[in-house]
Design a protein around this motif. Sequence first.
Motif, PDB file in Angstrom:
ATOM      1  N   ARG A  21     -42.194  20.884  -7.929  1.00 10.66           N
ATOM      2  CA  ARG A  21     -43.566  21.364  -7.727  1.00 10.66           C
ATOM      3  C   ARG A  21     -44.533  20.708  -8.717  1.00 10.66           C
ATOM      4  NH1 ARG A  21     -45.138  26.903  -9.944  1.00 10.66           N
ATOM      5  NH2 ARG A  21     -45.122  25.509 -11.710  1.00 10.66           N
ATOM      6  N   ASP A  22     -44.116  20.610  -9.965  1.00 12.85           N
ATOM      7  CA  ASP A  22     -44.964  19.965 -10.970  1.00 12.85           C
ATOM      8  C   ASP A  22     -45.210  18.501 -10.621  1.00 12.85           C
ATOM      9  OD1 ASP A  22     -45.034  22.373 -12.323  1.00 12.85           O
ATOM     10  OD2 ASP A  22     -43.617  21.752 -13.883  1.00 12.85           O
ATOM     11  N   ARG A  23     -44.186  17.834 -10.090  1.00 14.02           N
ATOM     12  CA  ARG A  23     -44.358  16.434  -9.672  1.00 14.02           C
ATOM     13  C   ARG A  23     -45.375  16.342  -8.536  1.00 14.02           C
ATOM     14  NH1 ARG A  23     -39.996  12.207  -7.052  1.00 14.02           N
ATOM     15  NH2 ARG A  23     -41.509  10.517  -6.824  1.00 14.02           N
ATOM     16  N   ILE A  24     -45.284  17.251  -7.581  1.00 14.29           N
ATOM     17  CA  ILE A  24     -46.262  17.264  -6.491  1.00 14.29           C
ATOM     18  C   ILE A  24     -47.662  17.476  -7.056  1.00 14.29           C
ATOM     19  CG2 ILE A  24     -47.067  18.529  -4.452  1.00 14.29           C
ATOM     20  CD1 ILE A  24     -44.074  19.114  -3.836  1.00 14.29           C
ATOM     21  N   ASP A  25     -47.805  18.410  -7.984  1.00 19.04           N
ATOM     22  CA  ASP A  25     -49.118  18.673  -8.588  1.00 19.04           C
ATOM     23  C   ASP A  25     -49.677  17.441  -9.288  1.00 19.04           C
ATOM     24  OD1 ASP A  25     -49.081  21.305  -7.711  1.00 19.04           O
ATOM     25  OD2 ASP A  25     -48.422  22.118  -9.636  1.00 19.04           O
ATOM     26  N   ARG A  26     -48.814  16.687  -9.960  1.00 25.32           N
ATOM     27  CA  ARG A  26     -49.244  15.490 -10.691  1.00 25.32           C
ATOM     28  C   ARG A  26     -49.493  14.301  -9.779  1.00 25.32           C
ATOM     29  NH1 ARG A  26     -44.908  16.604 -13.701  1.00 25.32           N
ATOM     30  NH2 ARG A  26     -43.800  14.830 -12.839  1.00 25.32           N
ATOM     31  N   GLU A  27     -48.612  14.113  -8.802  1.00 22.39           N
ATOM     32  CA  GLU A  27     -48.608  12.881  -8.012  1.00 22.39           C
ATOM     33  C   GLU A  27     -49.030  13.096  -6.559  1.00 22.39           C
ATOM     34  OE1 GLU A  27     -44.757  11.013  -8.439  1.00 22.39           O
ATOM     35  OE2 GLU A  27     -44.702  11.459 -10.585  1.00 22.39           O
ATOM     36  N   TYR A  28     -49.833  14.136  -6.297  1.00 21.18           N
ATOM     37  CA  TYR A  28     -50.209  14.467  -4.921  1.00 21.18           C
ATOM     38  C   TYR A  28     -50.845  13.299  -4.178  1.00 21.18           C
ATOM     39  CZ  TYR A  28     -54.947  14.774  -6.659  1.00 21.18           C
ATOM     40  OH  TYR A  28     -56.161  14.472  -7.230  1.00 21.18           O
ATOM     41  N   VAL A  34     -40.525  14.401   1.402  1.00 18.74           N
ATOM     42  CA  VAL A  34     -39.452  15.294   0.962  1.00 18.74           C
ATOM     43  C   VAL A  34     -38.231  14.500   0.509  1.00 18.74           C
ATOM     44  CG1 VAL A  34     -37.908  17.172   1.668  1.00 18.74           C
ATOM     45  CG2 VAL A  34     -40.292  17.183   2.391  1.00 18.74           C
ATOM     46  N   GLU A  35     -37.918  13.406   1.204  1.00 17.77           N
ATOM     47  CA  GLU A  35     -36.752  12.610   0.819  1.00 17.77           C
ATOM     48  C   GLU A  35     -36.916  12.029  -0.589  1.00 17.77           C
ATOM     49  OE1 GLU A  35     -38.278  12.307   3.833  1.00 17.77           O
ATOM     50  OE2 GLU A  35     -36.708  13.292   4.992  1.00 17.77           O
ATOM     51  N   ALA A  36     -38.105  11.504  -0.888  1.00 11.96           N
ATOM     52  CA  ALA A  36     -38.356  10.938  -2.223  1.00 11.96           C
ATOM     53  C   ALA A  36     -38.301  12.031  -3.289  1.00 11.96           C
ATOM     54  CB  ALA A  36     -39.711  10.233  -2.252  1.00 11.96           C
ATOM     55  N   LEU A  37     -38.881  13.189  -2.991  1.00 10.03           N
ATOM     56  CA  LEU A  37     -38.835  14.298  -3.945  1.00 10.03           C
ATOM     57  C   LEU A  37     -37.399  14.752  -4.178  1.00 10.03           C
ATOM     58  CD1 LEU A  37     -41.867  16.311  -2.558  1.00 10.03           C
ATOM     59  CD2 LEU A  37     -41.778  15.128  -4.772  1.00 10.03           C
ATOM     60  N   ALA A  38     -36.616  14.802  -3.100  1.00 13.16           N
ATOM     61  CA  ALA A  38     -35.216  15.227  -3.211  1.00 13.16           C
ATOM     62  C   ALA A  38     -34.410  14.231  -4.036  1.00 13.16           C
ATOM     63  CB  ALA A  38     -34.612  15.397  -1.818  1.00 13.16           C
ATOM     64  N   ARG A  39     -34.619  12.935  -3.776  1.00 10.70           N
ATOM     65  CA  ARG A  39     -33.903  11.909  -4.568  1.00 10.70           C
ATOM     66  C   ARG A  39     -34.222  12.069  -6.048  1.00 10.70           C
ATOM     67  NH1 ARG A  39     -35.277   8.564  -0.401  1.00 10.70           N
ATOM     68  NH2 ARG A  39     -37.093   7.784  -1.515  1.00 10.70           N
ATOM     69  N   PRO A  60     -41.888  22.100   0.759  1.00 10.38           N
ATOM     70  CA  PRO A  60     -42.514  21.132  -0.148  1.00 10.38           C
ATOM     71  C   PRO A  60     -43.643  20.363   0.548  1.00 10.38           C
ATOM     72  CG  PRO A  60     -40.116  20.846  -0.134  1.00 10.38           C
ATOM     73  CD  PRO A  60     -40.449  21.881   0.891  1.00 10.38           C
ATOM     74  N   TYR A  61     -43.474  20.043   1.823  1.00 12.48           N
ATOM     75  CA  TYR A  61     -44.507  19.321   2.570  1.00 12.48           C
ATOM     76  C   TYR A  61     -45.777  20.159   2.687  1.00 12.48           C
ATOM     77  CZ  TYR A  61     -46.894  16.852   6.305  1.00 12.48           C
ATOM     78  OH  TYR A  61     -47.830  16.188   7.044  1.00 12.48           O
ATOM     79  N   ALA A  62     -45.638  21.435   3.021  1.00 13.31           N
ATOM     80  CA  ALA A  62     -46.813  22.310   3.127  1.00 13.31           C
ATOM     81  C   ALA A  62     -47.510  22.429   1.775  1.00 13.31           C
ATOM     82  CB  ALA A  62     -46.405  23.689   3.645  1.00 13.31           C
ATOM     83  N   TYR A  63     -46.734  22.538   0.705  1.00 10.40           N
ATOM     84  CA  TYR A  63     -47.314  22.631  -0.639  1.00 10.40           C
ATOM     85  C   TYR A  63     -48.080  21.355  -0.972  1.00 10.40           C
ATOM     86  CZ  TYR A  63     -47.673  23.556  -5.626  1.00 10.40           C
ATOM     87  OH  TYR A  63     -48.164  23.774  -6.886  1.00 10.40           O
ATOM     88  N   LEU A  64     -47.504  20.196  -0.650  1.00  7.39           N
ATOM     89  CA  LEU A  64     -48.166  18.918  -0.893  1.00  7.39           C
ATOM     90  C   LEU A  64     -49.470  18.836  -0.109  1.00  7.39           C
ATOM     91  CD1 LEU A  64     -48.331  15.988  -1.944  1.00  7.39           C
ATOM     92  CD2 LEU A  64     -46.815  15.335  -0.037  1.00  7.39           C
TER      93      LEU A  64
END
Length: 144
Positions: A21-28, A34-39, A60-64
Amino acid sequence: MGQEDAQAQRLRAITVIRRVRDRIDREYAEPLDVEALARGAHLSAGHLSREFRRVYGESPYAYLMTRRIERAMTLLRRGDLSVTEVCFAVGFSSLGTFSTRFTELVGVAPSAYRRDHSRAAAGIPPCLAKHVTRPVRSRETRTG
């Protein structure tokens, strides 16, 4: 001791999901999926999606998408960028997809929002403006 191990494992899982979640917040604005986030979290995409939904109540997609649209709303209220410039600035690669998602979350097209809401949060502290102007999915506003 088994119960303590299970509790420690749950806490580790929540920590991993919080980092996503923090990565999404930083790198939106970056090209995330989802695949990249999971990796990045050393999880399968399916497991990440299930755990993220369990912890945060949405995929995660909806949050992004929500993060991108929140930022787009801020930029559109400023009024100094075109809708197309805002679209690309927040990480969308297609103006059509941006417009569709924006309209789904906010209830009006980005151009109408820009026209009608510029300076809408003028004078409101940024922390409060973010809360007041946060997009709400139409399904969340339904009653009964």
